[in-house]
Design a protein around this motif. Structure first.
Motif, short mmCIF file in Angstrom:
data_model
loop_
_atom_site.label_atom_id
_atom_site.label_comp_id
_atom_site.label_asym_id
_atom_site.label_seq_id
_atom_site.Cartn_x
_atom_site.Cartn_y
_atom_site.Cartn_z
N SER A 52 2.15 1.81 -3.36
CA SER A 52 1.09 2.36 -4.22
C SER A 52 0.90 3.84 -3.97
O SER A 52 0.75 4.64 -4.91
CB SER A 52 -0.22 1.60 -3.99
OG SER A 52 -0.09 0.24 -4.34
N VAL A 53 0.89 4.23 -2.68
CA VAL A 53 0.73 5.65 -2.33
C VAL A 53 1.90 6.47 -2.87
O VAL A 53 1.71 7.55 -3.44
CB VAL A 53 0.60 5.80 -0.80
CG1 VAL A 53 0.64 7.27 -0.41
CG2 VAL A 53 -0.69 5.16 -0.31
N LEU A 81 0.83 -1.21 0.00
CA LEU A 81 0.00 0.00 0.00
C LEU A 81 0.87 1.26 0.00
O LEU A 81 0.58 2.23 -0.69
CB LEU A 81 -0.93 -0.01 1.22
CG LEU A 81 -1.99 -1.11 1.25
CD1 LEU A 81 -2.79 -1.04 2.53
CD2 LEU A 81 -2.91 -1.01 0.04
N LYS A 82 1.93 1.22 0.77
CA LYS A 82 2.84 2.36 0.83
C LYS A 82 3.47 2.61 -0.55
O LYS A 82 3.58 3.75 -1.01
CB LYS A 82 3.94 2.09 1.86
CG LYS A 82 4.95 3.22 2.00
CD LYS A 82 6.02 2.84 3.01
CE LYS A 82 7.09 3.92 3.09
NZ LYS A 82 8.17 3.55 4.03
N LYS A 104 -6.39 -2.76 -4.56
CA LYS A 104 -5.16 -3.38 -4.09
C LYS A 104 -5.37 -4.07 -2.75
O LYS A 104 -4.89 -5.19 -2.53
CB LYS A 104 -4.07 -2.30 -3.95
CG LYS A 104 -2.69 -2.86 -3.67
CD LYS A 104 -2.13 -3.58 -4.87
CE LYS A 104 -0.69 -4.01 -4.67
NZ LYS A 104 -0.15 -4.76 -5.81
N MET A 105 -6.12 -3.40 -1.87
CA MET A 105 -6.38 -3.99 -0.55
C MET A 105 -7.20 -5.26 -0.68
O MET A 105 -6.94 -6.26 0.00
CB MET A 105 -7.11 -2.97 0.33
CG MET A 105 -6.22 -1.84 0.83
SD MET A 105 -7.14 -0.57 1.74
CE MET A 105 -7.72 -1.53 3.13
N THR A 161 -7.55 2.78 -6.44
CA THR A 161 -6.42 1.84 -6.59
C THR A 161 -6.17 1.06 -5.31
O THR A 161 -5.98 -0.16 -5.32
CB THR A 161 -5.15 2.61 -7.00
OG1 THR A 161 -5.39 3.31 -8.21
CG2 THR A 161 -3.98 1.65 -7.18
N LEU A 162 -6.16 1.81 -4.17
CA LEU A 162 -5.91 1.16 -2.89
C LEU A 162 -7.02 0.18 -2.54
O LEU A 162 -6.76 -0.89 -1.97
CB LEU A 162 -5.77 2.21 -1.78
CG LEU A 162 -4.52 3.08 -1.82
CD1 LEU A 162 -4.52 4.06 -0.66
CD2 LEU A 162 -3.26 2.21 -1.78
N SER A 163 -8.24 0.56 -2.86
CA SER A 163 -9.36 -0.33 -2.57
C SER A 163 -9.20 -1.66 -3.30
O SER A 163 -9.34 -2.74 -2.71
CB SER A 163 -10.68 0.34 -2.96
OG SER A 163 -11.76 -0.53 -2.71
N LEU A 169 -6.29 7.29 -6.22
CA LEU A 169 -5.55 6.50 -5.23
C LEU A 169 -6.49 5.64 -4.39
O LEU A 169 -6.20 4.47 -4.10
CB LEU A 169 -4.74 7.43 -4.33
CG LEU A 169 -3.98 6.76 -3.17
CD1 LEU A 169 -2.96 5.77 -3.71
CD2 LEU A 169 -3.32 7.80 -2.30
N GLU A 170 -7.61 6.23 -4.03
CA GLU A 170 -8.58 5.49 -3.21
C GLU A 170 -9.09 4.27 -3.97
O GLU A 170 -9.19 3.17 -3.40
CB GLU A 170 -9.75 6.41 -2.86
CG GLU A 170 -10.77 5.76 -1.93
CD GLU A 170 -11.89 6.70 -1.55
OE1 GLU A 170 -12.76 6.28 -0.77
OE2 GLU A 170 -11.90 7.84 -2.03
#
Length: 583
Positions: free
Chosen positions: A283-284, A280-281, A385-386, A381-383, A378-379
């Motif tokens: 990705s951010v 996640l880091k 990715k998570m 993508t993170l969603s 990002l949200e």
């Protein structure tokens, strides 16, 4: 009477003379040695008073020739209604005048001295009483360690002083036990008698007199009898206590094992957490770099536009300044002809070509919404990715419980074909002639050899290139004959593919499964105690469906059905695949 008394005195005198002769036989130059030799010929029993059963003290002789302690015989006659010899029962009309028999007294003295020397010699070989050990009550000076305690005499004895209780007939009847302190506590405080009985009614130790006074009509038994009963109870209690101790020790081991498992789980969770948050880091950071690059690119574009405009303006300014210099120089000329000719040549009414800058501007770069859009992207993508990372973590977690599964030919329908290693199954064209044993299915299903009645297990099955299949777990006692409907109420937890692209979970009511794409490999995970059966798309690391709240009361076995051939389109086998546990 006088003659009788004289004859008795002669008898006493002869006895004394005989003893003297015995001593003379072993006489030496040393009188002490003579007496020691004589004492060695005599045993302790010959110097014991028959009343107190102890070595003579001030021995006296009765007219009948028997010897007693002066105090013993005197007290005996004081309490007796007539004067008679305790030994031979001869009655004396008048109490005899008793005098100490000096010869026997000397012999007793020598015997005591010899006994003390013997005891002293023996005591040097015996162990001295140490703190916490019971000392001998008879020893004077250095107290030796007691070997036994007498409940009748209420004294404890070392090896030397215990000898009398082991050899004397009267003392042999005394009750000896391992040495204990405070023997007086074993006496009845009320009657001063040994506590040798137990009152079961009042649950207390009593003496003989207590049974006829305070504990009359009570249930009284000897101490030994109650001791044996209590000992049995104590042994039983000890066994129960040891069992309780063992159970608690096992519980401690269980708790410690739980702690170890918890630590392992914690370490695994931390590692997985670090992995997830690292992704996640990254990705951010990647999105942040993209945002910065976007902003910087806009800034570079704006700057370039401005620089181009400035350069063009500066070029025009240069041209205009050049014309201005020429005009200024010409205006200073006094030569009429030259001025007119030069003005005509300069064409001052037509300045150098320039751009109309009134409508030209360089707007500042607009960054409005850039950060918001980046955060929004990002949200998303993170969603995604998570979801992917969590699914991967869950997959890795259940894959740790992978078991080796092989198919059992005894349970396979006769038309099914199993590979030699028991890892593949498909439907054949011919129904084989096999024994119709109770374990064999009458429908195209097969079970694994392995069964599970506790814990967690996981296995994977390749369903690639198939248009129809059944996969799950079933209880061992499932009906295997006739029409079989895989349902939890029938002891079966299964998902299936039918009609080439219709996925269902065969719950109490079938549940249609909406999958983005058909799985190529399906993982099956079971937690027996939690009542959980979950199915996973292995390659997508995605949960397909879970049966929850199941009640397992029987052994569970992997359950496979390759389905019918579907015109040859479903001829591929179901393959039990090895689990790839990626780190």
């Amino acid at each position: 009477m006088f003659v009788e008394r004289q004859s008795r005195r002669v008898s006493v005198f002869l006895s004394k003379e005989i003893l003297t002769l015995l001593v003379g036989v072993f006489s030496t130059a040393d009188p002490q040695t003579d007496m020691a030799a004589a004492s060695n010929l005599l045993s302790e029993d010959q110097f014991l008073c028959s009343i107190c059963l102890d070595v003579f003290t001030d021995p006296v002789t009765t007219p009948c020739g028997h010897n007693f302690c002066k105090k013993c015989i005197t007290e005996h006659w004081n309490v007796s209604d007539r004067c008679q010899c305790p030994m031979c029962k001869e009655v004396f009309t008048t109490r005899p005048d008793l005098r100490v028999n000096t010869f026997i007294s000397e012999m007793v003295s020598q015997f005591r001295q010899s006994a003390q020397q013997k005891a002293s010699s023996s005591s040097s070989e015996q162990q001295e009483s140490k703190p916490g050990e019971v000392p001998c009550d008879v020893c004077t000076g250095t107290k030796l360690k007691a070997l036994k305690s007498c409940l009748v005499c209420l004294e404890s004895y070392c090896e030397t002083h215990l000898e009398r209780h082991l050899t004397r007939p009267g003392l042999k009847r005394h009750q000896l036990m391992d040495p204990v302190e405070n023997l007086e506590d074993r006496m009845c405080t009320k009657h001063d008698k040994p506590l040798e009985l137990f009152c079961r009614t009042d649950q207390t130790c009593v003496c003989m007199l207590c049974t006829v006074v305070d504990h009359k009509m009570h249930n009284v038994v000897p101490l030994k009898e109650e001791y044996e009963g209590k000992k049995v109870e104590l042994e039983k209690t000890e066994t129960e206590l040891q069992e309780m101790i063992q159970k608690r020790r096992l519980k401690i081991q269980e708790v410690k094992h739980k702690v170890e498992l918890s630590e392992e789980d914690a370490d695994r969770e931390k590692a997985e957490g670090v992995q997830v948050f690292t992704h996640l880091k990254e990705s951010v950071e990647r999105k942040l770099n993209e945002l910065i690059n976007t902003i910087e690119e806009k800034q570079r574009t704006t700057k370039k536009q401005a620089e181009d405009s400035i350069r063009e303006l500066e070029q025009e300014i240069s041209e205009l300044m050049k014309r201005s210099t020429e005009v200024e120089k010409l205006s200073l000329s006094e030569d009429h002809l030259h001025l007119l000719q030069s003005v005509q040549a300069l064409n001052i009414h037509h300045p150098p070509p320039t751009k109309d800058w009134s409508e030209v501007s360089v707007p500042p770069a607009s960054y409005e919404g850039t950060v918001v859009r980046a955060v929004s992207q990002l949200e998303e993508t993170l969603s995604e990715k998570m979801k992917t990372l969590v699914a991967e973590v869950k997959m890795k977690r259940v894959q740790k419980f992978a078991v080796d599964v092989t198919l059992d030919p005894k349970t396979a329908h006769p038309q099914l074909i199993l590979s030699a290693d028991g890892k593949q199954v498909k439907l054949g064209d011919v129904k084989k002639n096999l024994p119709n044993n109770p374990q064999r299915f009458s429908h195209v299903f097969v079970l694994a050899k392995q069964s599970f009645s506790s814990g967690r297990f996981y296995f994977e099955v390749q369903v690639k290139e198939k248009t129809n299949w059944f996969l799950g777990v079933t209880r061992e006692s499932i009906n295997r004959k006739g029409l079989i409907t895989p349902r939890p109420q029938n002891g079966n937890w299964t998902i299936c593919l039918t009609n080439r692209n219709e996925y269902q979970a065969l719950d109490y009511s079938p549940v249609v499964l909406s999958l983005k794409s058909g799985p190529q490999k399906v993982g099956v995970f079971v937690d027996y105690e939690e009542g959980l059966v979950s199915f996973y798309d292995v390659e997508a690391a995605a949960l397909i469906f879970s049966f929850t709240g199941c009640s397992f009361k029987d052994k569970l076995l992997p359950f496979l059905g390759p389905g019918f051939n579907d015109g040859g389109m479903n001829s591929s086998p179901l393959i039990i695949s090895p689990v790839n546990q990626t780190p």
